[in-house]
Design an enzyme around this catalytic site. Sequence first.
Site, PDB file in Angstrom:
ATOM      1  NE  ARG A 168      31.104  27.520 -68.587  1.00 23.75           N
ATOM      2  CZ  ARG A 168      29.849  27.834 -68.194  1.00 23.75           C
ATOM      3  NH1 ARG A 168      29.223  27.062 -67.334  1.00 23.75           N
ATOM      4  NH2 ARG A 168      29.245  28.902 -68.655  1.00 23.75           N
ATOM      5  CE1 TYR A 212      54.287  16.550 -61.878  1.00 23.18           C
ATOM      6  CE2 TYR A 212      52.098  17.390 -61.419  1.00 23.18           C
ATOM      7  CZ  TYR A 212      53.300  17.481 -62.094  1.00 23.18           C
ATOM      8  OH  TYR A 212      53.510  18.496 -62.979  1.00 23.18           O
ATOM      9  CG  ASP A 238      47.264  10.731 -59.372  1.00 18.10           C
ATOM     10  OD1 ASP A 238      47.218   9.983 -60.363  1.00 18.10           O
ATOM     11  OD2 ASP A 238      47.754  11.881 -59.400  1.00 18.10           O
ATOM     12  CE  LYS A 255      51.901  13.103 -67.326  1.00 18.43           C
ATOM     13  NZ  LYS A 255      51.226  13.674 -66.208  1.00 18.43           N
TER      14      LYS A 255
HETATM   15  O1  P1T Z   1      50.272  17.323 -66.098  1.00 15.76           O
HETATM   16  P1  P1T Z   1      48.825  17.098 -65.767  1.00 15.76           P
HETATM   17  O2  P1T Z   1      48.050  16.443 -66.858  1.00 15.76           O
HETATM   18  O3  P1T Z   1      48.180  18.346 -65.259  1.00 15.76           O
HETATM   19  O4  P1T Z   1      48.790  16.016 -64.584  1.00 15.76           O
HETATM   20  C1  P1T Z   1      49.349  16.224 -63.321  1.00 15.76           C
HETATM   21  C2  P1T Z   1      49.759  14.911 -62.706  1.00 15.76           C
HETATM   22  C3  P1T Z   1      48.919  14.310 -61.783  1.00 15.76           C
HETATM   23  N1  P1T Z   1      49.230  13.127 -61.199  1.00 15.76           N
HETATM   24  C4  P1T Z   1      50.361  12.481 -61.508  1.00 15.76           C
HETATM   25  C5  P1T Z   1      50.685  11.186 -60.847  1.00 15.76           C
HETATM   26  C6  P1T Z   1      51.251  13.019 -62.446  1.00 15.76           C
HETATM   27  O5  P1T Z   1      52.368  12.337 -62.731  1.00 15.76           O
HETATM   28  C7  P1T Z   1      50.958  14.273 -63.062  1.00 15.76           C
HETATM   29  C8  P1T Z   1      51.871  14.908 -64.051  1.00 15.76           C
HETATM   30  N2  P1T Z   1      53.169  14.406 -64.012  1.00 15.76           N
HETATM   31  C9  P1T Z   1      54.199  14.791 -64.825  1.00 15.76           C
HETATM   32  C10 P1T Z   1      54.095  15.762 -65.742  1.00 15.76           C
HETATM   33  C11 P1T Z   1      55.469  14.053 -64.638  1.00 15.76           C
HETATM   34  O6  P1T Z   1      56.349  14.100 -65.513  1.00 15.76           O
HETATM   35  O7  P1T Z   1      55.594  13.401 -63.597  1.00 15.76           O
END
Ligand code: P1T
Length: 378
Positions: free
Chosen positions: A46, A103, A173, A198
């Site tokens: 961790r 998001y 972000d 992503k």
């Molecule tokens: O899904 P996660 O890895 O927890 O990430 C969240 C997140 C944070 N910031 C942005 C700009 C994002 O697009 C996302 C997650 N977005 C999707 C799952 C989507 O389909 O838009």
Amino acid sequence: MRFETDAIHAGQDPDPTTGAVTVPIHATSTYAQDAPGEHRGFEYSRTGNPTRTALETALATLEGADVEMGGGAVATASGMAATALVGYLLRPGDHVLLPDDAYGGTFRFFTKVLAEQGIDWSAVDVTDARLVETALRPETKLVWVETPTNPLLRIADLERLGDLLRDRLFVVDNTFASPYLQRPLDFGADLVVHSTTKYLGGHSDVVGGAVVTAEPELAARLRFLQNAAGPVAGPFDAWLVLRGLKTLAVRMDRHQSNAQQVAEFLANDPRVAEVIYPGLASHPQHGLASRQMSGFGGMVSFRPRGGADAAVTVASSTRVFTLAESLGGVESLIEVPAAMTHTSVAGTTLEVPSDLVRLSVGIEHVDDLIDDLDQALG
Ligand code: P1T
């Protein structure tokens, strides 16, 4: 080194014991110590794991956070875990300024989780720096910016915001652009947040996140918080993101050349009412995007004529584009944000148009993608 070289080598030297050229997956929870308290840099996974450390070093380097100077990254279990770690920097009574296009999960975290802990929020169009300035309060500790935004692909002026927010925590972000196209720390951002799920992972096979900073005190605080609260990326997931990172530049080149051609096809199609892509001259911030990004990315949003029903029909009729949430993988995805990724913002200031279709344009042959959209619109 240049970006493409760092993506393959930063933090990823051959393994010193075996010579393995790729970073091994260190599937271990703990590490043998030579004497009590005498370890070789790792005590417990961790706190630190060599595979995760490699990813953290690579991400920091790619975002321009100098690791030698105390900058760094923390790799987390998801993008939302990265956002939650940033949330631990806040105290009751603080105010956060959120974007009015982001998001949905980010909005949900601040307004439904942190708000219950006494952290106040308001939302503003962060693509207008004057509106941001007006919305700042003395207790505004943190300003959160997404650019390009999800799903309307609006662009915030990072340089102007960097100047304006010198005394606050300026968080960007950078998920949609990736560090290959945009490096917010260069414009004065304090923290960069990623959903590595992503483009960084790039193959729709892992969920992960990261927070990156060039500021030694913040880097130390984030490492402390990550160890104290525990939202770590596991070694298998960290390895998948590392593997994805190596090809980020070549994938992104193809994503955006395909996206540009798809956007131009849609813009010339009478069955489409509006196309949103920063690479089109018709995008209201095309000039700004050209200045602060080195490319326009792989995301395209559009509104077919015929309203929400038409959006649902088109999104349900593609054969190459898969109807699915998420983005940034090699395969093309299509979705209707109002019914899928952004249901948590329905009825709020962030509500997205019900007829909006969002494309994550993959790296397949562009003619197959255009043919697919053509038949789906039909
Ligand atoms: O899904 P996660 O890895 O927890 O990430 C969240 C997140 C944070 N910031 C942005 C700009 C994002 O697009 C996302 C997650 N977005 C999707 C799952 C989507 O389909 O838009």
